[in-house]
Every structure is written in C-alpha cells, then in structure tokens.
Design a protein around this motif. Structure first.
Motif, short mmCIF file in Angstrom:
data_model
loop_
_atom_site.label_atom_id
_atom_site.label_comp_id
_atom_site.label_asym_id
_atom_site.label_seq_id
_atom_site.Cartn_x
_atom_site.Cartn_y
_atom_site.Cartn_z
N ILE A 136 -14.80 2.21 49.41
CA ILE A 136 -16.16 2.05 48.90
C ILE A 136 -16.38 1.13 47.98
O ILE A 136 -17.43 0.12 47.67
CB ILE A 136 -16.93 3.31 48.63
CG1 ILE A 136 -17.25 4.15 49.98
CG2 ILE A 136 -18.25 3.18 47.90
CD1 ILE A 136 -17.90 5.52 49.60
N ALA A 137 -15.55 0.84 46.99
CA ALA A 137 -15.37 -0.03 45.72
C ALA A 137 -15.28 -1.49 46.37
O ALA A 137 -15.59 -2.28 45.54
CB ALA A 137 -14.35 0.48 44.90
N ALA A 138 -14.70 -1.58 47.45
CA ALA A 138 -14.29 -2.92 48.06
C ALA A 138 -15.91 -3.25 48.89
O ALA A 138 -15.59 -4.04 49.91
CB ALA A 138 -13.29 -2.91 48.89
N GLY A 139 -16.86 -2.47 49.03
CA GLY A 139 -18.22 -2.87 49.64
C GLY A 139 -18.06 -2.13 50.98
O GLY A 139 -18.93 -2.47 51.80
N GLY A 140 -17.17 -1.30 51.24
CA GLY A 140 -17.31 -0.49 52.45
C GLY A 140 -18.08 0.74 52.70
O GLY A 140 -18.62 1.19 51.51
N GLN A 141 -18.12 1.33 53.73
CA GLN A 141 -19.03 2.47 53.88
C GLN A 141 -18.15 3.76 53.39
O GLN A 141 -18.65 4.85 53.39
CB GLN A 141 -19.19 2.78 55.21
CG GLN A 141 -20.26 1.74 55.86
CD GLN A 141 -21.79 2.10 55.10
OE1 GLN A 141 -22.24 3.15 55.00
NE2 GLN A 141 -22.35 0.96 55.03
N GLY A 142 -16.75 3.54 53.36
CA GLY A 142 -15.81 4.53 53.10
C GLY A 142 -15.50 5.65 54.25
O GLY A 142 -15.00 6.60 54.23
N ALA A 143 -16.18 5.40 55.27
CA ALA A 143 -16.04 6.01 56.48
C ALA A 143 -16.54 4.84 57.84
O ALA A 143 -17.34 4.01 57.54
CB ALA A 143 -17.03 7.30 56.82
N PRO A 144 -16.08 5.25 59.10
CA PRO A 144 -14.83 6.10 59.55
C PRO A 144 -13.72 5.44 58.90
O PRO A 144 -13.47 4.35 58.90
CB PRO A 144 -15.08 6.56 60.78
CG PRO A 144 -16.31 5.64 61.33
CD PRO A 144 -16.73 5.09 60.34
N LEU A 145 -12.71 6.55 58.50
CA LEU A 145 -11.32 6.21 58.53
C LEU A 145 -10.34 6.32 59.66
O LEU A 145 -9.31 5.87 59.45
CB LEU A 145 -10.75 6.78 57.04
CG LEU A 145 -11.53 6.46 55.73
CD1 LEU A 145 -10.90 6.94 54.47
CD2 LEU A 145 -11.33 4.92 55.41
N VAL A 146 -10.64 7.25 60.25
CA VAL A 146 -9.93 7.69 61.48
C VAL A 146 -9.45 6.37 62.33
O VAL A 146 -8.83 6.49 63.33
CB VAL A 146 -10.71 8.53 62.27
CG1 VAL A 146 -9.86 9.10 63.58
CG2 VAL A 146 -10.80 9.88 61.42
N PRO A 147 -10.45 5.15 62.42
CA PRO A 147 -9.94 4.36 63.20
C PRO A 147 -8.32 3.69 62.84
O PRO A 147 -7.87 3.09 63.92
CB PRO A 147 -10.94 2.88 62.81
CG PRO A 147 -12.12 3.75 62.43
CD PRO A 147 -11.78 4.92 61.73
#
Length: 385
Positions: A136-147
């Motif tokens: 999230i700090a890098a501009g992402g959604q923080g999800a999904p991480l399972v990929p």
C-alpha cells in the motif's frame, strides 16, 4: 526451511494453518506441505470480533483487547502446529483484517491485528507480520497477495491458455495468467461474507450455510438480486480491493429496503449465493479465462460451485487440490511462501496484480536468529511434492 503460514480471512471464523518445507534446488523451489488445518476461534472471541467489525464504532481499548486476544489465539494455533511437525524456522502471520481503508479506487491503508509478539514468544521462531502495508505504501491495493503462489501454480496451464485462480473466502478474488501477458488480480466482490453475515444474524447457532443446504432449499428473488448487483464496485476496473467495510450486513439491509422485499432466510441465502455466482462468472468471462482453479471455503458449497460452472460453458473448472495444494488452506500456504520470500530478501507482491509502483519485500520481521543470506532472484519454478 520450515515455514508456518497463518491467516484468518474475511469470514473471521478461525485460523488457517499450513507448515511448508521450502528448499531451493537448482532453479526450482521445492515445497512439501507437512501439515495443514483450521483452528476455530473461541466462540466468545469470535462474537467479540464480529461486534467490533465495521460499521460498529469502537475505541482503542477494544482494538487493544482484540489485538492481544487474537495474537494469543494465533500463538496457540502455532504451538499446535509445532507439536504436530516439530520446530519451524519462520512463522508468517497475516493476522485478522479488521479494516481495509479504500477511497474510490485507491487503498489508503489497511489494519490486520493479532499481536505477533505472542507468536514469537510461544514458538521461538522468526516471525513475519504486517505483510500488506509495504504494498500500500508503494501505491498498491495491498491485495490480493496470493498471486505470489497463484502464478506459480498456474505456470503449466497458462503456457498456452488463459488460466485463473479463484479464491472463494469471505471475499472472492482472482488471479489471471495467460501466454505472454503479465498476471492481473483483483477482489471481485463477496463470496461467503454476506451469506455468513445473514446466517449469523438469524436466530440459531449456525454461522454459515453448511453444504449449501439453505441455498438449495430457497429460491432466488430477482428484484433483490438486481439491488445487490447495483454497486459501483462491480464496474470498477482492476486492480481493486474490497472487504467487509462495503460488503456487510448493512449492505444487505439496504438492498432489501430498495427492493422492498422481506424474503425467508432460505430465499435470502439463495439470492446471496446467486450474487456471488453471477459476479464471479461475469469477471471470469470478461477475462477470457479458459481454465479456472478454485479454492477457499466456497468450494465446499455445491450450490455455488454448480451455478458458477453452469454460467461458464466451455471453461474447465477444477480446484487447487488437483495441483497439489489443499483448497481449504491455499491462503495459508501462500503466506508461508511470502514468509520464505521475506526472510530471503525477495519481493512478495506482484505489482501488475496490486498496482504497486514496484516489487517490495513484505512484512515486518522479528528475527529470532540471523536471517539467511538474501537471494538475488526467485527460483524459476515452484514444485510441490
């Protein structure tokens, strides 16, 4: 290296646990799943957690209490796993998501609780925690991480076909891989979250629709289904993420009011199950998926799985069990893989899936012993068995 992956998902009914032995050999990372199980939350803790979930207002006193008690529950589950297989080197704990802060199409923050110090104290192992914040700090959604796991599981079918990994937990999410394309992933919408909410709210001791029995005995209410599907979230482009901040009991109540209906519990559950089947099937069809590999608690609901299959003619639907990963515990296996990556200095997010500015090593590491030598790159293949 033995890594214990732990997560309580958006159904917040307990802790999924998987111990995975991960060993790099040449260009392959070999994974052996040594143990996997689910440990239910104590009933009073689950009730306390449900009472504190959005949209309920809570103070820091409640947050502190739940952070401690959930941390203790995770520590007890970790000890059970260690007793089953012996000592582990690393524990990667996802904890319990209690709030995922999204404004429009951007994730601004996320909060997972379950104080990791209790796990470290109970096991003596290195603990990786707070795994979503770096993305999230890098501009992402923080999800999904399972990929991180999904793209490796789908490596074979995705060489010549568009393949997707679908997780049917509280929230449905999907990772799509295809020939010559970067993987993409996103949260589709509710899987079991809304059904669990209405069943838990109804008189009785049940907390979910066991084996789809309620859905099978009910009839879909078209006007209510239309109201439930009338959310801007379903039309938002990926990457996107959501949770019980949106898809909760109040979401159902608002849809009931707009539709002007008061269905029986079986009819309500049948309609909510159809909501999941339709939203998932539409997402799968739009992505041009040819092979769909499902996992999560939803695969145990025959009504849901049948409706998804019926709405996707020509798509081969299977489960992750066929690829060597137990469908009920795939997320725990994924977090074991994330923990292994973090202690080896490897990125655990996939920017094309979360929207982050780049790869990031995930989590806060509480090291019980010196960390292994960082690896320069991911092994080319992941091999189970």
């Amino acid at each position: 290296m033995r890594v214990l992956g732990m997560i309580s998902g958006t159904s917040h009914d307990g802790i999924d646990v998987a111990v995975v032995d991960l060993e790099p050999r040449g260009q392959a990372l070999h994974a052996t799943i040594m143990h996997h199980t689910s440990v239910p939350y104590p009933s009073d803790l689950r009730r306390r957690l449900i009472e504190a979930m959005p949209p309920a207002p809570v103070g820091f006193d409640v947050v502190c209490e739940l952070d401690t008690r959930i941390g203790q529950a995770f520590a007890a589950a970790a000890v059970e796993a260690v007793e089953a297989v012996g000592a582990v080197d690393v524990v990667c704990t996802h904890g319990q998501t209690v709030y995922h802060w999204v404004d429009g199409d951007r994730a601004l923050g996320t909060l997972q609780i379950g104080q990791p110090a209790w796990i470290a104290e109970a096991t003596g192992a290195t603990v990786v925690s707070d795994v979503r914040s770096a993305d999230i700090a890098a501009g992402g959604q923080g999800a999904p991480l399972v990929p991180l796991l999904d793209v490796r599981l789908l490596a074979a079918p995705a060489t010549d076909r568009v393949a997707a990994a679908l997780n049917l937990g509280g929230i449905a999410n999907m990772t799509v891989c295809g020939p010559g394309a970067d993987p993409v992933a996103w949260d589709i919408g509710p899987a079991n979250a809304l059904v669990d909410a209405v069943v838990t709210d109804a008189p009785g001791a049940a907390t979910y629709d066991r084996d789809g029995e309620l859905a099978a005995s009910g009839t879909v209410v078209p006007s209510l289904l239309d109201a439930l599907l009338d959310s801007p979230y379903f039309a938002q482009p990926a990457p996107k993420s959501t949770g019980k901040e949106l898809f909760n009991l109040d979401y159902v109540r608002a849809a009931l009011a707009r539709a002007g209906v008061g269905p029986s519990l079986p009819d309500l559950v049948a309609t909510l199950t159809e909501l999941t089947a339709i939203s998932v099937s539409q997402a799968v069809a739009r992505a041009g998926v040819e092979v769909l590999v499902a996992s999560g608690g939803g695969v145990r609901n025959p009504v849901l799985m049948r409706r998804i299959d019926e709405q996707l003619p020509g798509v081969h639907v299977t489960t992750s069990d066929d690829l060597g990963v137990p469908s009920d515990h795939k997320e725990a296996v994924a977090f074991a893989l994330i923990g292994w990556a973090s202690v080896h200095g490897l990125a655990g997010n996939m920017p094309s899936c979360t929207g982050a500015a780049g790869p990031r090593v995930l989590g806060t590491i509480s090291a019980a012993s010196p960390l292994p030598t960082p690896l320069a790159a991911w092994p080319e293949r992941l091999v189970f068995g």
